[in-house]
Enzyme design. Structure first.
Site, PDB file in Angstrom:
ATOM      1  N   LEU A 143      35.769  38.190  31.748  1.00 30.06           N
ATOM      2  CA  LEU A 143      36.347  36.866  31.526  1.00 30.06           C
ATOM      3  C   LEU A 143      37.708  36.969  30.860  1.00 30.06           C
ATOM      4  O   LEU A 143      37.934  37.849  30.026  1.00 30.06           O
ATOM      5  CB  LEU A 143      35.408  36.029  30.644  1.00 30.06           C
ATOM      6  N   GLY A 188      32.072  40.533  32.204  1.00 38.51           N
ATOM      7  CA  GLY A 188      31.994  39.718  33.414  1.00 38.51           C
ATOM      8  C   GLY A 188      32.223  40.545  34.683  1.00 38.51           C
ATOM      9  O   GLY A 188      31.693  40.217  35.749  1.00 38.51           O
ATOM     10  N   ASN A 211      29.554  44.597  27.418  1.00 35.97           N
ATOM     11  CA  ASN A 211      30.013  45.003  26.084  1.00 35.97           C
ATOM     12  C   ASN A 211      30.231  43.816  25.147  1.00 35.97           C
ATOM     13  O   ASN A 211      30.936  43.936  24.142  1.00 35.97           O
ATOM     14  CB  ASN A 211      31.320  45.799  26.210  1.00 35.97           C
ATOM     15  N   GLU A 212      29.649  42.671  25.465  1.00 37.95           N
ATOM     16  CA  GLU A 212      29.939  41.437  24.713  1.00 37.95           C
ATOM     17  C   GLU A 212      29.811  41.608  23.204  1.00 37.95           C
ATOM     18  O   GLU A 212      30.622  41.083  22.438  1.00 37.95           O
ATOM     19  CB  GLU A 212      29.030  40.290  25.180  1.00 37.95           C
TER      20      GLU A 212
HETATM   21  C1  LIG Z   1      23.507  32.332  21.479  1.00 42.92           C
HETATM   22  C2  LIG Z   1      24.496  32.565  22.549  1.00 42.92           C
HETATM   23  C3  LIG Z   1      24.862  31.328  23.228  1.00 42.92           C
HETATM   24  C4  LIG Z   1      25.857  31.249  24.003  1.00 42.92           C
HETATM   25  C5  LIG Z   1      26.783  32.386  24.208  1.00 42.92           C
HETATM   26  C6  LIG Z   1      27.567  32.099  25.311  1.00 42.92           C
HETATM   27  C7  LIG Z   1      28.580  32.854  25.721  1.00 42.92           C
HETATM   28  C8  LIG Z   1      29.329  33.909  25.061  1.00 42.92           C
HETATM   29  C9  LIG Z   1      29.550  35.066  25.984  1.00 42.92           C
HETATM   30  C10 LIG Z   1      30.770  34.938  26.806  1.00 42.92           C
HETATM   31  C11 LIG Z   1      30.842  36.051  27.810  1.00 42.92           C
HETATM   32  C12 LIG Z   1      31.874  36.814  27.939  1.00 42.92           C
HETATM   33  C13 LIG Z   1      31.941  37.879  28.949  1.00 42.92           C
HETATM   34  C14 LIG Z   1      33.269  38.555  29.102  1.00 42.92           C
HETATM   35  O1  LIG Z   1      33.599  38.962  30.185  1.00 42.92           O
HETATM   36  S1  LIG Z   1      34.299  38.683  27.752  1.00 42.92           S
HETATM   37  C15 LIG Z   1      35.602  39.756  28.236  1.00 42.92           C
HETATM   38  C16 LIG Z   1      35.245  41.145  27.873  1.00 42.92           C
HETATM   39  N1  LIG Z   1      36.211  42.069  28.412  1.00 42.92           N
HETATM   40  C17 LIG Z   1      36.598  43.154  27.762  1.00 42.92           C
HETATM   41  O2  LIG Z   1      36.172  43.438  26.669  1.00 42.92           O
HETATM   42  C18 LIG Z   1      37.604  44.028  28.451  1.00 42.92           C
HETATM   43  C19 LIG Z   1      38.850  44.160  27.625  1.00 42.92           C
HETATM   44  N2  LIG Z   1      39.815  44.976  28.335  1.00 42.92           N
HETATM   45  C20 LIG Z   1      39.790  46.324  28.351  1.00 42.92           C
HETATM   46  O3  LIG Z   1      38.899  46.966  27.826  1.00 42.92           O
HETATM   47  C21 LIG Z   1      40.898  47.009  29.087  1.00 42.92           C
HETATM   48  O4  LIG Z   1      41.935  46.086  29.303  1.00 42.92           O
HETATM   49  C22 LIG Z   1      40.501  47.623  30.430  1.00 42.92           C
HETATM   50  C23 LIG Z   1      39.611  48.845  30.197  1.00 42.92           C
HETATM   51  C24 LIG Z   1      39.784  46.624  31.328  1.00 42.92           C
HETATM   52  C25 LIG Z   1      41.788  48.086  31.182  1.00 42.92           C
HETATM   53  O5  LIG Z   1      42.529  48.934  30.357  1.00 42.92           O
HETATM   54  P1  LIG Z   1      44.085  49.159  30.649  1.00 42.92           P
HETATM   55  O6  LIG Z   1      44.514  50.221  29.691  1.00 42.92           O
HETATM   56  O7  LIG Z   1      44.321  49.411  32.085  1.00 42.92           O
HETATM   57  O8  LIG Z   1      44.772  47.760  30.352  1.00 42.92           O
HETATM   58  P2  LIG Z   1      45.156  47.147  28.928  1.00 42.92           P
HETATM   59  O9  LIG Z   1      46.463  47.731  28.503  1.00 42.92           O
HETATM   60  O10 LIG Z   1      44.029  47.262  27.996  1.00 42.92           O
HETATM   61  O11 LIG Z   1      45.332  45.627  29.293  1.00 42.92           O
HETATM   62  C26 LIG Z   1      46.458  45.148  29.986  1.00 42.92           C
HETATM   63  C27 LIG Z   1      46.729  43.718  29.543  1.00 42.92           C
HETATM   64  O12 LIG Z   1      45.609  42.917  29.880  1.00 42.92           O
HETATM   65  C28 LIG Z   1      45.116  42.241  28.710  1.00 42.92           C
HETATM   66  N3  LIG Z   1      43.652  42.104  28.863  1.00 42.92           N
HETATM   67  C29 LIG Z   1      42.751  43.054  29.054  1.00 42.92           C
HETATM   68  N4  LIG Z   1      41.521  42.542  29.219  1.00 42.92           N
HETATM   69  C30 LIG Z   1      41.655  41.207  29.090  1.00 42.92           C
HETATM   70  C31 LIG Z   1      40.725  40.124  29.168  1.00 42.92           C
HETATM   71  N5  LIG Z   1      39.424  40.274  29.425  1.00 42.92           N
HETATM   72  N6  LIG Z   1      41.216  38.881  28.997  1.00 42.92           N
HETATM   73  C32 LIG Z   1      42.527  38.664  28.755  1.00 42.92           C
HETATM   74  N7  LIG Z   1      43.454  39.665  28.694  1.00 42.92           N
HETATM   75  C33 LIG Z   1      43.016  40.923  28.859  1.00 42.92           C
HETATM   76  C34 LIG Z   1      45.528  43.156  27.573  1.00 42.92           C
HETATM   77  O13 LIG Z   1      45.545  42.453  26.383  1.00 42.92           O
HETATM   78  C35 LIG Z   1      46.888  43.595  28.033  1.00 42.92           C
HETATM   79  O14 LIG Z   1      47.770  42.496  27.827  1.00 42.92           O
HETATM   80  P3  LIG Z   1      49.294  42.718  27.351  1.00 42.92           P
HETATM   81  O15 LIG Z   1      49.242  43.284  25.963  1.00 42.92           O
HETATM   82  O16 LIG Z   1      49.877  43.693  28.324  1.00 42.92           O
HETATM   83  O17 LIG Z   1      49.889  41.361  27.382  1.00 42.92           O
END
Ligand SMILES: CC/C=C\C/C=C\CCC/C=C/CC(=O)SCCNC(=O)CCNC(=O)[C@H](O)C(C)(C)COP(=O)(O)OP(=O)(O)OC[C@H]1O[C@@H](n2cnc3c(N)ncnc32)[C@H](O)[C@@H]1OP(=O)(O)O
Length: 338
Positions: A143, A188, A211-212
């Site tokens: 997400l 996601g 990994n939430e």
């Molecule tokens: C009781 C409970 C009741 C209700 C609960 C309900 C709901 C809550 C649960 C909600 C569910 C959420 C599910 C999700 O999907 S949350 C998102 C989780 N994602 C991550 O943790 C991934 C994060 N990203 C990374 O680990 C790396 O980016 C990745 C390994 C994918 C790629 O690495 P790479 O080195 O190639 O790129 P980066 O340099 O890290 O990233 C480039 C730019 O992209 C931005 N980025 C990365 N991921 C995200 C993201 N998910 N959303 C927004 N932006 C993201 C990152 O910041 C970099 O940006 P800039 O600095 O270049 O601007």
């Protein structure tokens, strides 16, 4: 940017997103009405412009959609910003590649586009769907975190409703679905690949998993149900609590993915797996899938509004906002340090 202007921009984006969804409904009807043949060209591009670029009047919009539909019936639409979709006319297998740099994160517009494409491919009678990515080393980062950080509530609700919609469509899809996981697939991203019937992952320094908890958030019940259905209860218990990101080899060992092959063999492996699945009578295969998946689908279908309310109340808590803010800042920091 002031809160008022942020709110205004969000409202406009939401309106655009809703509008583009409605437009699509017109488009699909027109498409059928024109009597076009699905798969009219081999590997024809089937992309649609799902981002409404401006708020046009309904009439103007409709005539634009008609013109677009006419073009589509002949061969293809122009390039979509977020997705690259092609259909092999001989097999009826579609390939949908996510192309939303930098990390294919699921924003409201992206999820809307995915829903629209699933509907379109289904109504065109596609038998198989391969979901992959055009971005090197990224399947999807899950997400879009900025959708959940300091959100506008109306947009946040629409965002979650659209994610539910996408999950429901994909998890129960009549098509044979195969994920071609050529890059990282956290949260996601992992959910989307788990919705598929088969997962082929590239070997290498990649990760996949829910990994939430590492973000300080909790995967909702339908995420964890999908994981339990994939790897079993005990493994899911561990994985969810630890926010475990698996290497490809670990993932195949617990059944989170079905095959791990060298990157350059992913496409061929997906193709041969699809060919095997296509031999099974479609109706029997889909009913068997639903027998196993329907109870999980029903659990969300019966509680959708409650799930949205829970999500909104959870995400907007001050402590959760703080965790998300820190996680985003750490991601940005890491990206800057590269
Ligand atoms: C009781 C409970 C009741 C209700 C609960 C309900 C709901 C809550 C649960 C909600 C569910 C959420 C599910 C999700 O999907 S949350 C998102 C989780 N994602 C991550 O943790 C991934 C994060 N990203 C990374 O680990 C790396 O980016 C990745 C390994 C994918 C790629 O690495 P790479 O080195 O190639 O790129 P980066 O340099 O890290 O990233 C480039 C730019 O992209 C931005 N980025 C990365 N991921 C995200 C993201 N998910 N959303 C927004 N932006 C993201 C990152 O910041 C970099 O940006 P800039 O600095 O270049 O601007």
């Amino acid at each position: 940017m002031s809160m008022a202007s942020k709110s205004m921009l969000n409202a406009q984006a939401l309106a655009r997103s809703r509008l583009s969804y409605r437009c699509y409904n017109h488009l699909s009807k027109i498409h059928v009405g024109l009597g076009s043949t699905p798969y009219s060209t081999k590997n024809s591009k089937v992309t649609a412009s799902h981002q409404a670029h401006s708020l046009l009047s309904p009439c103007k919009l409709l005539s634009q959609q008609k013109a677009t539909a006419r073009k589509f019936s002949q061969r293809s639409l122009g390039q979509d910003n977020l997705l690259d979709v092609s259909v092999d006319s001989s097999s009826g297998v579609a390939t949908l590649k996510m192309q939303k740099p930098p990390v294919n994160s699921f924003s409201l517009e992206f999820l809307t586009s995915l829903c629209i494409n699933l509907d379109k491919l289904h109504s065109d009678g596609c038998r198989g769907l391969v979901i992959g990515s055009s971005l090197p080393k990224i399947f999807s980062a899950g997400l879009e975190i900025t959708e959940m950080y300091q959100p506008d509530e109306a947009r946040l609700r629409e965002f979650w409703r659209t994610l539910q919609e996408f999950w429901i469509k994909l998890y129960g899809s009549q098509m044979i679905t195969i994920a071609a996981i050529t890059g990282h697939s956290p949260a996601g991203g992992c959910l989307v690949s788990m919705c598929c019937d088969h997962r082929v992952m590239a070997d290498g320094k990649l990760t996949i998993g829910l990994n939430e908890t590492l973000l300080g958030i909790v995967a909702p019940r339908w995420f964890s149900d999908t994981l339990i259905n994939t790897v079993g209860h005990r493994e899911a218990e561990r994985a969810l609590q630890l926010g475990k990101l698996y290497s490809p080899q670990e993932a195949v060992a617990v059944g989170l993915v079905d095959q791990v092959v060298p990157l350059e063999s992913v496409a061929a492996t997906v193709e041969s797996t699809m060919a095997q699945w296509l031999k099974i009578p479609s109706h029997a295969r889909h009913l068997s899938k639903l027998q196993l998946r329907q109870p999980t689908l029903d659990r969300l279908l019966h509680t959708r509004q409650e799930d949205i309310d829970n999500f909104v109340s959870f995400i907007t808590k001050e402590s959760i906002q703080k965790s998300l803010g820190m996680y985003l800042a750490a991601l940005k920091q890491r990206s800057k340090a590269k």
